[in-house]
Scaffold this motif. Sequence first.
Motif, PDB file in Angstrom:
ATOM      1  N   ARG A   1      63.937  47.668  50.861  1.00  0.00           N
ATOM      2  CA  ARG A   1      62.710  46.994  50.484  1.00  0.00           C
ATOM      3  C   ARG A   1      62.608  46.913  48.967  1.00  0.00           C
ATOM      4  O   ARG A   1      63.243  47.704  48.250  1.00  0.00           O
ATOM      5  N   VAL A   2      61.815  45.960  48.491  1.00  0.00           N
ATOM      6  CA  VAL A   2      61.601  45.793  47.050  1.00  0.00           C
ATOM      7  C   VAL A   2      60.106  45.658  46.792  1.00  0.00           C
ATOM      8  O   VAL A   2      59.346  45.237  47.671  1.00  0.00           O
ATOM      9  N   PRO A   3      59.645  46.020  45.574  1.00  0.00           N
ATOM     10  CA  PRO A   3      58.225  45.882  45.250  1.00  0.00           C
ATOM     11  C   PRO A   3      57.791  44.413  45.283  1.00  0.00           C
ATOM     12  O   PRO A   3      58.534  43.523  44.867  1.00  0.00           O
TER      13      PRO A   3
ATOM     14  N   MET B   1      50.437  38.430  52.763  1.00  0.00           N
ATOM     15  CA  MET B   1      51.345  38.084  51.675  1.00  0.00           C
ATOM     16  C   MET B   1      51.310  39.106  50.531  1.00  0.00           C
ATOM     17  O   MET B   1      52.123  39.028  49.624  1.00  0.00           O
ATOM     18  N   LEU B   2      50.356  40.043  50.570  1.00  0.00           N
ATOM     19  CA  LEU B   2      50.105  40.901  49.414  1.00  0.00           C
ATOM     20  C   LEU B   2      50.477  42.355  49.667  1.00  0.00           C
ATOM     21  O   LEU B   2      49.957  43.260  49.015  1.00  0.00           O
ATOM     22  N   THR B   3      51.393  42.616  50.596  1.00  0.00           N
ATOM     23  CA  THR B   3      51.818  43.974  50.905  1.00  0.00           C
ATOM     24  C   THR B   3      52.475  44.628  49.689  1.00  0.00           C
ATOM     25  O   THR B   3      53.010  43.930  48.818  1.00  0.00           O
ATOM     26  N   PRO B   4      52.461  45.962  49.600  1.00  0.00           N
ATOM     27  CA  PRO B   4      53.061  46.633  48.428  1.00  0.00           C
ATOM     28  C   PRO B   4      54.549  46.330  48.267  1.00  0.00           C
ATOM     29  O   PRO B   4      55.045  46.207  47.143  1.00  0.00           O
ATOM     30  N   THR B   5      55.272  46.237  49.381  1.00  0.00           N
ATOM     31  CA  THR B   5      56.708  45.941  49.326  1.00  0.00           C
ATOM     32  C   THR B   5      57.039  44.896  50.392  1.00  0.00           C
ATOM     33  O   THR B   5      56.257  44.667  51.322  1.00  0.00           O
ATOM     34  N   ILE B   6      58.188  44.277  50.248  1.00  0.00           N
ATOM     35  CA  ILE B   6      58.720  43.387  51.282  1.00  0.00           C
ATOM     36  C   ILE B   6      60.166  43.770  51.546  1.00  0.00           C
ATOM     37  O   ILE B   6      60.811  44.431  50.722  1.00  0.00           O
TER      38      ILE B   6
ATOM     39  N   VAL C   1      61.077  41.094  38.389  1.00  0.00           N
ATOM     40  CA  VAL C   1      60.348  41.299  39.635  1.00  0.00           C
ATOM     41  C   VAL C   1      61.311  41.358  40.814  1.00  0.00           C
ATOM     42  O   VAL C   1      62.429  40.845  40.768  1.00  0.00           O
ATOM     43  N   TYR C   2      60.847  41.999  41.876  1.00  0.00           N
ATOM     44  CA  TYR C   2      61.639  42.209  43.090  1.00  0.00           C
ATOM     45  C   TYR C   2      62.895  43.038  42.817  1.00  0.00           C
ATOM     46  O   TYR C   2      63.833  43.027  43.613  1.00  0.00           O
ATOM     47  N   GLY C   3      62.954  43.729  41.687  1.00  0.00           N
ATOM     48  CA  GLY C   3      64.144  44.507  41.360  1.00  0.00           C
ATOM     49  C   GLY C   3      65.323  43.653  40.938  1.00  0.00           C
ATOM     50  O   GLY C   3      66.479  44.060  41.088  1.00  0.00           O
ATOM     51  N   SER C   4      65.048  42.448  40.405  1.00  0.00           N
ATOM     52  CA  SER C   4      66.120  41.516  40.073  1.00  0.00           C
ATOM     53  C   SER C   4      66.790  41.863  38.741  1.00  0.00           C
ATOM     54  O   SER C   4      66.270  42.657  37.952  1.00  0.00           O
ATOM     55  N   TRP C   5      67.929  41.241  38.523  1.00  0.00           N
ATOM     56  CA  TRP C   5      68.735  41.437  37.321  1.00  0.00           C
ATOM     57  C   TRP C   5      69.036  40.078  36.696  1.00  0.00           C
ATOM     58  O   TRP C   5      69.400  39.140  37.403  1.00  0.00           O
ATOM     59  N   ARG C   6      68.913  39.992  35.385  1.00  0.00           N
ATOM     60  CA  ARG C   6      69.272  38.776  34.654  1.00  0.00           C
ATOM     61  C   ARG C   6      70.288  39.186  33.590  1.00  0.00           C
ATOM     62  O   ARG C   6      69.945  39.747  32.546  1.00  0.00           O
ATOM     63  N   VAL C   7      71.570  38.904  33.872  1.00  0.00           N
ATOM     64  CA  VAL C   7      72.675  39.381  33.036  1.00  0.00           C
ATOM     65  C   VAL C   7      73.007  38.356  31.961  1.00  0.00           C
ATOM     66  O   VAL C   7      73.100  37.146  32.240  1.00  0.00           O
TER      67      VAL C   7
END
Length: 615
Positions: free
Chosen positions: A606-608, A572-577, A82-88
């Motif tokens: 911005r991110v989803p 709090m529920l906008t499409p992106t932040i 979520v939020y375009g995150s990365w878990r390496v």
Amino acid sequence: MPTYPASHHPAERHTPLETPELNRTVWDRVAAGLLAKMLGEFAYEEVVEPVPRTDGGAGRTGTYTLPLDDGAILSFHARRGVYGSWRVDPGSITETATAGPDDGTPFRDPLRFLARGRRLLGLDGATLGHLIRELTATLTADARLDHHALRAPQLAELPYAELEGHQTGHPWLVANKGRLGFSATDAARFTPEARTPTALPWIAVSTRIAGYRGVSRLAAPEDLYDRELDPHVRESFDAVLRDRGLAPEDYLFLPVHPWQWDEWIVPLFAPAIADGDIVPLHTDDDLRLPQQSIRTFTNVDRPDRHTVKLPLSILNTLVWRGLPTERTLAAPAVTAWVQGLCDGDPFLRDTCGVILLGEVASVTVEHPLYDHLPETPYQFKEILGAIWREPLQPRLAPGERARTLAALLHTDPDGRSFTAELVARSGLTPAVWLARLFAALLPPLLHFLYRYGTVFSPHGENAIVVFDENDVPVRLAIKDFVDDVNVSGRPVPEHDTMPEDVRAILLTEDPAFLTQFIHSGLFVGVFRYLSPLCEEQLGVPEGEFWSLVRAEILRHHARFPELKERFEIFDMLTPTIERLCLNRNRLHLDGYRDRPERPHAAVHGRVPNPLHPSV
């Protein structure tokens, strides 16, 4: 400066030559973890843009590559979230000479990654040099934590203050334990992971240069000292002043950090010491433990006494950790206003039972020159003072236990998460336990936002989860008001009760940005890491995790239909932040340069928003 009592002196147990944690096995393990974090967070903030070799897509693992400056290629496996995150995956990082499909050789060194990726990262020479130093210090702290790590069942038994010494630091900031200014000996004495109780020395400061503020029950300095100092200690302080021909009633007393005294106070307040405006005293004999913020100390001898927050002029996690003069003076007034809102609101007071750990008294000492030079770097205006915060333990009901929210992200040497341990102890299913967590955290935060146009910064250190005797989350405790409370720049009627001195000091933000403090502090800064951990260890899919978060927000909306307009203003529920970036600030914006004002998080794109109904 008087020395510590021999039985309390941390140096009795630490010498600079004792570094058992600095061995190759431990170092390689923590280095691999930090490199994986670096790749993931730099990719999240788009400092680097990994190229997919096999793109797993959202929620799945893919293989990605990055070119180093010398033409070599790093490859690694990462899970997108979520939020375009990365878990390496730390064990997957390899180096190859070309972009071919060969397996390559393991690459585990974050310091060499910086040196070989300077152009890739867009670093100038000065920033690179300081960053290598800060990351080396962070790795050294990580090695100490790793060497003395406890298993999750042991951690679950620790009291609040002791558990703080086992936390690994800010999950988002890569250089999260740099502590620039500390020597190796200082780190072995004064950091949370050293887990060494300290007896703080006190000083007396003339009211010619010092000011006191307190909430109504601590309106006079004597009200505070009667609670904080044993009678014989107070009498001995007075005796030191009288022996020098000084009147105790003309002085304020405050503890100081031993390092701060040696490194900043004596060198920069030498004229005041020579004039007798600052008089060194001795310790109060109470042992205190440094908490995750380093400059905050919890009294472990007398848990009923206040936590004390002291200026500590080291550069750590983006800023110098002093105490700004104006904010220190205003802290009790901010506390009185915020707690007054809670005390007058049955939902916050009775339904939520939220605990607001107020900053109830402060002493500020103005520097005669620096405080009046606007262009001077801000760290020179934050050198000397103290804030007393309400202690947590007396606010807990019988059977309740408290842990900072950051503890939920901890994973032990066996790979078991602290959250998984608590869920197992609770007897609840993971989804029910998480729903109880969100029901404890979100309603008070949302109510302050919607009803009062006011937000805290509920990051992992400021937000404290209170659990019942079965380790089920039941309510929220919040701390750090004067630094981390922000109010709406769009007026709301509830702000009419705000005193002018509070209005003057609190930062105001546009309503659309005010929601960012919950998004970035709690959702991006904590839940972004907790949700994949819960998927891996509790079997709760990431999508279900965020559905539970969204359900709690909607439940709050249904509970207060009269606030519908506020739900739209503070959406709090906008499409992106907006994507707030903490590492970009260090790498590209402020670096390590001096500046007259404290730096803030950068904004980059911005991110989803995973809370938007379409996600």
